[in-house]
Design an enzyme around this catalytic site. Structure first.
Site, mmCIF file in Angstrom:
data_model
loop_
_atom_site.group_PDB
_atom_site.id
_atom_site.type_symbol
_atom_site.label_atom_id
_atom_site.label_comp_id
_atom_site.label_asym_id
_atom_site.label_seq_id
_atom_site.Cartn_x
_atom_site.Cartn_y
_atom_site.Cartn_z
ATOM 1 N N ALA A 150 29.035 15.854 50.631
ATOM 2 C CA ALA A 150 30.161 16.083 51.531
ATOM 3 C C ALA A 150 30.647 14.766 52.121
ATOM 4 O O ALA A 150 29.907 13.781 52.204
ATOM 5 C CB ALA A 150 29.752 17.027 52.653
ATOM 6 N N GLU A 187 25.338 21.584 44.625
ATOM 7 C CA GLU A 187 25.626 22.966 45.018
ATOM 8 C C GLU A 187 26.744 23.570 44.170
ATOM 9 O O GLU A 187 26.664 24.730 43.762
ATOM 10 C CB GLU A 187 25.986 23.021 46.503
ATOM 11 C CG GLU A 187 24.780 22.832 47.416
ATOM 12 C CD GLU A 187 25.123 23.017 48.877
ATOM 13 O OE1 GLU A 187 24.567 23.927 49.508
ATOM 14 O OE2 GLU A 187 25.966 22.246 49.392
ATOM 15 N N GLU A 246 20.265 16.194 52.082
ATOM 16 C CA GLU A 246 20.797 16.354 53.437
ATOM 17 C C GLU A 246 19.756 16.132 54.530
ATOM 18 O O GLU A 246 20.076 15.656 55.625
ATOM 19 C CB GLU A 246 21.417 17.748 53.594
ATOM 20 C CG GLU A 246 22.734 17.945 52.867
ATOM 21 C CD GLU A 246 22.568 18.414 51.436
ATOM 22 O OE1 GLU A 246 23.564 18.872 50.846
ATOM 23 O OE2 GLU A 246 21.445 18.313 50.896
#
Length: 514
Positions: free
Chosen positions: A62, A117, A139
């Site tokens: 992200a 993902e 993460e």
């Protein structure tokens, strides 16, 4: 950002974000992904979908600027608003997963975080035969957790034991291990990646799509019904209770897996989202994203123009000089005697070695200043976050370039300021002394933060956010706090009894003059 073309009835969506070295999930990319899924779903001419990348990597998670915005929003927004914002990626991947046509992720490079993902939401994954390719969900290293269904799909694909290992350690695997685990279906030559993906998808479009995930997560070696299972699992992977108390992402990840063990992926994604929201509302995630990524990235940009120098002359026999020599040799540098040095070399003397103009840089400890003809350097490392190199110099000194060359060779995060003493060495000294004297942990942190705050008040730490980066990366202050100056400002005024204890601890005459 996402270009599309058809080949043999297969829609090929290529992600290539302009102006970035790697693709990352941003709000704009999520919107374009939704458009691609809409087309693949409604267009009868589309018999299948391939997702790939136009860059050397596939997708690296992200956009952390966006993640930081989420953590700021978490301080003020209510739960419903946070679920709407933070759940967008998970909803997107559920749409991809339930697309009634074959979907393949053609992984031409590393796929981390949201990149893995989206690949797991595709029905199949093929990966280029390249040892540089890495797949993982890192993460946890920034105090975060997967938010697009990663805690649900990974354990179901590769088993709960290895799935939790990758989730809780933030580690990644290459193509061969990924194939053995069942994370990818095929390894193919990079030049043939798209052609093989097209052929595979075209064949799959002619038969009934198999069920993708088992309805129930197999427990593996764990008794998932045990009341203490969350703590048992974190301990199983070497994360002690003191660590999990400071870093809530460990518990959030395990609870997402355990609580959704009997649920579908769609239901489990909602469980995951509830823990994501709780994590976003905790300041730890915001601290770590800001310090270990955003501010660290800003610090690392100082190395962009640094010269590449591989010869270093280090003079001195004390521990600081010996450690630096060992680290330089381990990095592949050539270390020579000071008398053999050339003008182009980086020349360094230990803090206890006295010369006048013979050296460019001086290794400093907590008690030494950078006066005379030197600029000072102090190297500090942690096993988890790497190395920081503190550079203490007057702005404009042309030797700063050689100090940055040293940081570049050591792969260290640079921190430059115009103080008189090493901040990292001072805080390390306070930490070591506090541990030796069995000082309570909270008071050790308070003593370090107070010492840093006093130096900031005297304009001796430079950029406060970069000082925090160096303290965390160098291992002298815990990452969950965001650094000593962030910790000091977030804790507010210390209670009078704590402040008295800290002042008493710092005023024992063992610390260099305040």
């Amino acid at each position: 950002m996402i270009s599309e073309y058809m080949q043999d009835g297969i829609l090929i969506a290529t992600i290539d974000m302009p102006g970035r070295s790697m693709n990352v999930f941003s709000n704009a990319l999520m919107y374009e992904f939704e458009v691609v899924i809409d087309r693949a779903n409604r267009d009868r001419d589309v018999r299948g979908l391939i997702v790939t990348s136009g860059k050397s990597s596939f997708l690296a998670g992200a956009d952390l600027e966006m993640a930081r915005a989420y953590t700021k929003l978490g301080l003020t927004a209510d739960r419903d608003e946070l679920q709407a914002v933070c759940g967008r990626l998970g909803r997107l991947f559920l749409r991809l997963e339930t697309l009634p046509k074959p979907t393949i992720a053609a992984l031409n490079g590393l796929a981390l975080g949201g990149g893995l993902e989206v690949a797991m939401a595709c029905r199949w994954r093929i990966v280029a035969d390249d040892p540089r390719v890495q797949l993982g969900l890192p993460e946890i290293k920034l105090g975060l957790m997967p938010g697009g269904g990663g805690t649900q799909r990974l354990p179901r694909l590769i088993g709960i034991e290895r799935g939790l290992e990758l989730l809780l350690n933030g580690s990644s695997v290459g193509p061969d291990e990924a194939k053995l685990l069942g994370l990818v279906d095929q390894i193919v030559a990079k030049d043939n990646l798209i052609d093989i993906a097209v052929a595979f998808t075209e064949q799959a479009s002619r038969r009934q799509l198999p069920s993708k995930f088992a309805p129930r997560l197999q427990p593996g070696p764990f008794n998932l019904e045990d009341a203490d299972i969350v703590r048992q699992i974190t301990r199983h992977y070497g994360h002690g209770d003191d660590v999990t108390a400071d870093y809530p992402a460990y518990d959030a990840i395990v609870r997402s897996v355990v609580e959704a063990r009997d649920l579908t992926v769609e239901e489990g994604t909602r469980v995951e989202l509830s823990h994501v929201v709780e994590l976003i509302q905790d300041p730890v995630a915001g601290n770590m994203v800001s310090t270990l990524f955003l501010s660290r990235q800003r610090a690392s940009k100082l190395l962009a123009g640094a010269a590449t120098i591989t010869r270093f002359a280090v003079e001195g026999t004390d521990a600081g000089a010996q450690a630096l020599c060992a680290d330089l040799r381990a990095s592949g540098a050539s270390v020579v005697d000071l008398c053999q040095s050339q003008p182009s070399d980086v020349r360094i003397v230990s803090g206890s070695y006295r010369t006048e103009n013979e050296a460019d840089l001086k290794i400093l400890n907590a008690a030494q200043d950078r006066r005379e003809h030197f600029i000072g350097v102090h190297s500090a490392s942690s096993s988890e976050y790497g190395r920081a190199l503190e550079i203490i110099a007057t702005p404009g000194d042309d030797r700063i370039g050689k100090a940055l060359a040293l940081a570049k060779q050591l792969r260290a995060t640079p921190y430059i300021h115009d103080g008189e003493r090493s901040l990292l060495a001072i805080l390390a000294l306070i930490k070591d002394r506090g541990i030796t004297e069995n000082f309570p942990r909270l008071l050790i942190l308070a003593a370090q933060a107070l010492a840093a705050n006093r130096r900031e008040a005297r304009n001796e730490v430079g950029d406060a956010s970069l000082a925090d980066v160096a303290c965390v990366v160098g291992g002298v202050f815990p990452a969950y706090s965001g650094g000593p100056l962030t910790w000091w400002s977030s804790e507010g005024p210390l209670a009078p009894d704590i402040l008295r204890s800290v002042d008493g601890f710092l005023s024992g005459g063992w610390l260099p003059e305040e």
